[in-house]
Design a protein around this motif. Structure first.
Motif, mmCIF file in Angstrom:
data_model
loop_
_atom_site.group_PDB
_atom_site.id
_atom_site.type_symbol
_atom_site.label_atom_id
_atom_site.label_comp_id
_atom_site.label_asym_id
_atom_site.label_seq_id
_atom_site.Cartn_x
_atom_site.Cartn_y
_atom_site.Cartn_z
ATOM 1 N N HIS A 335 0.840 -1.206 0.000
ATOM 2 C CA HIS A 335 0.000 0.000 0.000
ATOM 3 C C HIS A 335 0.877 1.258 0.000
ATOM 4 O O HIS A 335 0.602 2.219 -0.730
ATOM 5 N N ARG A 336 1.968 1.235 0.810
ATOM 6 C CA ARG A 336 2.850 2.399 0.892
ATOM 7 C C ARG A 336 3.497 2.692 -0.460
ATOM 8 O O ARG A 336 3.743 3.852 -0.805
ATOM 9 N N ARG A 337 3.764 1.651 -1.220
ATOM 10 C CA ARG A 337 4.411 1.816 -2.521
ATOM 11 C C ARG A 337 3.414 1.957 -3.667
ATOM 12 O O ARG A 337 3.798 1.936 -4.832
ATOM 13 N N ASP A 338 2.129 2.098 -3.362
ATOM 14 C CA ASP A 338 1.095 2.261 -4.393
ATOM 15 C C ASP A 338 1.110 1.098 -5.376
ATOM 16 O O ASP A 338 0.985 1.269 -6.593
ATOM 17 N N CYS A 339 1.285 -0.121 -4.847
ATOM 18 C CA CYS A 339 1.374 -1.301 -5.698
ATOM 19 C C CYS A 339 0.017 -1.659 -6.281
ATOM 20 O O CYS A 339 -0.983 -1.730 -5.570
ATOM 21 N N GLY A 340 0.002 -1.904 -7.591
ATOM 22 C CA GLY A 340 -1.216 -2.321 -8.271
ATOM 23 C C GLY A 340 -1.032 -3.668 -8.926
ATOM 24 O O GLY A 340 -1.029 -4.693 -8.252
ATOM 25 N N ARG A 363 -4.169 -2.524 -4.682
ATOM 26 C CA ARG A 363 -5.146 -1.658 -5.359
ATOM 27 C C ARG A 363 -4.512 -0.397 -5.934
ATOM 28 O O ARG A 363 -5.217 0.497 -6.368
ATOM 29 N N GLY A 364 -3.188 -0.310 -5.928
ATOM 30 C CA GLY A 364 -2.534 0.890 -6.416
ATOM 31 C C GLY A 364 -2.383 0.907 -7.919
ATOM 32 O O GLY A 364 -3.070 0.178 -8.651
ATOM 33 N N SER A 365 -1.436 1.704 -8.411
ATOM 34 C CA SER A 365 -1.264 1.874 -9.853
ATOM 35 C C SER A 365 0.098 1.400 -10.361
ATOM 36 O O SER A 365 0.284 1.266 -11.565
ATOM 37 N N GLN A 366 1.064 1.136 -9.452
ATOM 38 C CA GLN A 366 2.415 0.814 -9.877
ATOM 39 C C GLN A 366 2.644 -0.705 -9.924
ATOM 40 O O GLN A 366 2.421 -1.394 -8.930
#
Length: 387
Positions: A335-340, A363-366
């Motif tokens: 989550h901290r790393r905006d992992c998608g 749920r992130g974009s990266q």
């Protein structure tokens, strides 16, 4: 199981009328959405020949990527599934160049076509009348090929080398049991005791239990492991018992053997994680590959490698974070790393990547890659940049 071809079907398909009909049917889409409508029209135009025409055109389309130059060939569904891809067949043929060779399980002739290009005389035999008739059609232009009906377990030639490709299905299911191959591998080896022999096998066989005295070569093509080949001692390179052959449709092939150095250091993980080609892993040559490219293992019992650079042409994963494998802290870090989009690779741990992805819910974009493995007794996760 596909269409059940008959000798009459093959005679029709090989005739001028059949060739013209196949050319016509080749213009039809024959997709799942159009098939019923296409068949209805083809039955009006070609009557009872419609099913065999449709099956042949669909098989030829499937064969295009696997068997280059086989656009006018005839196949059964099972024969096409088992046929050796052309680059792999050419690799084996190159090792046998200049010898007389007998393929005792020739099927529709995929191996024979490659062998005929580099061998002075080639014999193909099979017990299946339909497949032999297809092979005769497929290899009609090859003047150095002789086809005969014969049992693979009954030697009937004096060729310098015998090759075989036992069927890997038993009772309709794929098998890795040598005794359940068709013909059974132990029987096949016994039938040709003292002869030079090359046997194509499933790469999942337990080679250590096989007790093979020659060389075992594991072959991959475009990143996918395709087969293992057992080479009798007289066909093996001296001092070599294991070989990985890595083939590519776009690049140059390369090989690695157990005669190559395998001395590597024990160090902490480097900047990158490298997952060796599957042929290297199946052949048991991970340390040899690491030594060749200046890499080392994350753990001595695990096939993942690490280092400060990635070998040319290989895919590497740059390590961003190393963590003990616990889902709650991992979820927070993602989550901290905006992992998608998340690729998950596992080895040495009992973890289902799809189930894990569902639980941690990125749920992130990266885009990122997780490499989950075991170091010592500890399940460990490496969060990596996706290449």
């Amino acid at each position: 199981m596909g269409y059940a071809f008959s000798r009459a079907d093959i005679a029709y398909l090989a005739s001028p009328a059949g060739a013209a009909a196949l050319a016509e049917v080749g213009d039809f889409a024959l997709t799942p959405a159009s098939l019923l409508k296409d068949l209805e029209r083809l039955r009006r135009d070609h009557g009872d020949h419609a099913p065999v025409l449709v099956e042949t055109v669909r098989l030829r389309r499937r064969a295009a990527a696997k068997l280059g130059g086989a656009g006018e060939w005839l196949f059964t569904d099972d024969a096409l599934q088992q046929a050796t891809p052309s680059p792999v067949a050419r690799r084996r043929a190159q090792r046998l160049a200049g010898r007389t060779v007998h393929d005792v399980t020739c099927s529709i002739g995929a191996e024979l076509a490659a062998l005929a290009d580099v061998c002075p005389a080639v014999i193909g035999s099979d017990l299946d009348d339909v497949r032999l008739a297809m092979a005769a059609h497929n290899l009609a232009a090859r003047r150095n090929v002789l086809l005969v009906k014969a049992d693979a377990l009954m030697p009937c030639s004096t060729a310098e080398v015998v090759i075989a490709d036992p069927a890997r299905r038993s009772d309709g299911r794929r098998t890795h049991d040598p005794a359940k191959l068709q013909p059974p591998l132990p029987d096949l080896l016994a039938a040709y005791t003292g002869r030079e022999l090359a046997v194509k096998c499933a790469p999942g066989l337990d080679f250590d239990k096989l007790g093979w005295a020659g060389e075992i070569e594991v072959v991959s093509l475009d990143g996918a492991v395709r087969e293992a080949c057992l080479w009798s001692p007289g066909l093996a390179e001296p001092g070599v018992t294991r070989r990985a052959a890595v083939l590519s449709s776009a690049g140059e092939p390369w090989t690695l053997t157990d005669a190559d150095p395998d001395d590597i250091p024990e160090r902490e993980p480097g900047e990158w994680i490298v997952d060796p080609d599957g042929a290297v892993v199946r052949a048991g040559l991970v340390r040899h590959y690491a030594a060749k490219h200046g890499l080392w293992q994350l753990d001595p019992r695990i096939a993942y490698l690490t280092g400060d650079k990635v070998p040319e042409g290989m895919r590497g994963f740059r390590i961003l974070e190393r963590m003990e494998f616990r889902e709650k802290p991992l979820r927070a870090e993602l989550h901290r790393r905006d992992c998608g989009p998340l690729e998950i690779l596992t080895r040495g741990v009992d973890i289902d990547p799809d189930a894990l992805r569902g639980r941690i819910k990125p749920r992130g974009s990266q885009p990122h890659t997780l490499v989950v493995t075991r170091i010592g007794r500890q399940a460990t996760v490496f969060l990596c940049a996706t290449p």
